[in-house]
Design a protein around this motif. Structure first.
Motif, PDB file in Angstrom:
ATOM      1  N   PHE A 196      45.766  33.949  27.470  1.00  0.00           N
ATOM      2  CA  PHE A 196      46.290  33.026  27.864  1.00  0.00           C
ATOM      3  C   PHE A 196      47.260  33.041  29.308  1.00  0.00           C
ATOM      4  O   PHE A 196      46.989  31.982  30.159  1.00  0.00           O
ATOM      5  N   ASP A 234      44.655  32.696  32.002  1.00  0.00           N
ATOM      6  CA  ASP A 234      44.284  31.368  32.263  1.00  0.00           C
ATOM      7  C   ASP A 234      45.178  30.799  32.955  1.00  0.00           C
ATOM      8  O   ASP A 234      45.140  29.751  33.864  1.00  0.00           O
ATOM      9  N   ASP A 262      44.937  28.734  36.549  1.00  0.00           N
ATOM     10  CA  ASP A 262      45.341  27.220  36.728  1.00  0.00           C
ATOM     11  C   ASP A 262      46.329  26.972  37.865  1.00  0.00           C
ATOM     12  O   ASP A 262      46.139  26.200  38.750  1.00  0.00           O
ATOM     13  N   ARG A 292      39.462  37.171  34.640  1.00  0.00           N
ATOM     14  CA  ARG A 292      38.869  36.058  35.069  1.00  0.00           C
ATOM     15  C   ARG A 292      38.641  35.924  36.461  1.00  0.00           C
ATOM     16  O   ARG A 292      39.435  36.100  37.233  1.00  0.00           O
ATOM     17  N   SER A 344      35.410  34.733  31.967  1.00  0.00           N
ATOM     18  CA  SER A 344      36.520  35.461  31.589  1.00  0.00           C
ATOM     19  C   SER A 344      35.817  36.535  30.930  1.00  0.00           C
ATOM     20  O   SER A 344      34.703  36.403  30.209  1.00  0.00           O
ATOM     21  N   HIS A 360      33.618  34.525  28.212  1.00  0.00           N
ATOM     22  CA  HIS A 360      33.911  33.199  27.908  1.00  0.00           C
ATOM     23  C   HIS A 360      34.685  32.295  28.906  1.00  0.00           C
ATOM     24  O   HIS A 360      35.265  33.084  29.800  1.00  0.00           O
ATOM     25  N   GLN A 366      36.949  30.524  28.979  1.00  0.00           N
ATOM     26  CA  GLN A 366      38.567  31.004  28.952  1.00  0.00           C
ATOM     27  C   GLN A 366      38.958  32.274  28.400  1.00  0.00           C
ATOM     28  O   GLN A 366      38.391  32.885  27.413  1.00  0.00           O
ATOM     29  N   MET A 408      41.696  33.170  27.351  1.00  0.00           N
ATOM     30  CA  MET A 408      42.429  33.235  25.848  1.00  0.00           C
ATOM     31  C   MET A 408      41.657  33.251  24.604  1.00  0.00           C
ATOM     32  O   MET A 408      41.721  34.098  23.842  1.00  0.00           O
TER      33      MET A 408
END
Length: 290
Positions: A134, A137, A141, A160, A194, A235, A237, A239
């Protein structure tokens, strides 16, 4: 949170370091079991049955963790903090009395509603299998919001990538093989992707039988004993890559990779077979490598 972080950015503004550190401070303040004043530590100290208001980020991770628990039939469980602590992998790093297998999955005792959460019995949250992802990510962001389009962010081995490097090459990342196993290195391009890896060689304790993995099987309340050396998941994401890597590790090569295949995940599992390693790859990952 007991690990390191790094970020490689193309044309970063002068205040990008402050932005990254602000994100990390926010995640630590909410989700670190090592900080007694964190929101997760405060929640774990409340009486069972009490509703507790929690910040948005923590609620986001808890919802994702409970969703993952449902999908994986409890192989990922965000409420196994007591077992993690008892086996010496928690904040105190003291080995306690090994817990007995839980009569009911700990995650099923957690309820969420309108920004609040409560425990129906004495369980402890531990988000170490999802919070790092998380945080990756969240940093991505924040960088994107600042107008940065090309970067590679890493926290404790979870990565990522976005955009490309100045030489127009993607962010190439080598997935490390567990030490001592002679296996080819898998190189992946993180362009809008990621990758997270869970491995028994990162955090473990020596034992009479060899090593105790830090990955706890929620069904038994004990470290896994399925010879899984590592699992890597790709993936969009971080997280979810983080949580999936944990769940597949617990489930093992048969059930774990079957679930990953059904979910369309790009995953690589390495199992120890004596002094050798055996690789298992999902069709989704094989297709990416073609």
């Amino acid at each position: 949170m007991g690990t390191s972080w790094s970020a490689q950015l193309v044309d970063p503004p002068s205040d990008c370091l402050e932005a990254i550190e602000a994100v990390l401070a926010r995640v630590i303040a909410q989700m670190s079991n090592w900080e007694v004043a964190s929101d997760i530590s405060r929640f774990n100290r409340t009486l069972a049955g009490e509703w507790v208001a929690l910040p948005e980020d923590l609620m986001t991770v808890m919802r994702a963790g409970l969703d993952m628990a449902r999908i994986s039939d409890g192989a990922f469980d965000p409420a196994i903090g007591h077992a993690v602590e008892a086996w010496g992998f928690g904040p105190s790093q003291r080995i306690g009395t090994a817990p007995v297998a839980p009569v009911a999955p700990p995650w099923r005792t957690i309820e969420l509603a309108d920004g609040e959460a409560r425990r129906l019995r004495d369980v402890a949250l531990d988000l170490s299998g999802i919070a790092k992802g998380f945080a990756v990510d969240a940093i991505a962001d924040a960088l994107t919001a600042m107008g940065i389009v090309s970067f590679l962010v890493e926290i404790g081995g979870e990565l990522r990538g976005a955009g490309v490097k100045p030489d127009m090459q993607p962010w190439w990342v080598d997935l490390e093989s567990p030490p001592g196993l002679a296996l080819p290195v898998l190189r992946v391009a993180l362009c809008g992707l990621s990758v997270a890896t869970s491995g028994d060689y990162r955090r473990f304790r020596p034992s009479a039988d060899g090593r105790l993995s830090h990955s706890i099987d929620p069904a038994s309340g004990a470290p896994i004993a399925n010879d899984v050396a590592s699992v890597s998941v790709l993936h969009p994401q971080a997280m979810l890559a983080d949580a999936w890597a944990t769940a597949i590790t617990v489930l093992g090569p048969d059930r774990g990779m079957a679930l990953a295949t059904r979910e369309g995940l790009a995953a690589l599992l390495i199992r120890r077979e004596g002094a050798r390693g055996r690789e298992y790859m999902t069709p989704a990952l094989a297709a990416m490598l073609d």
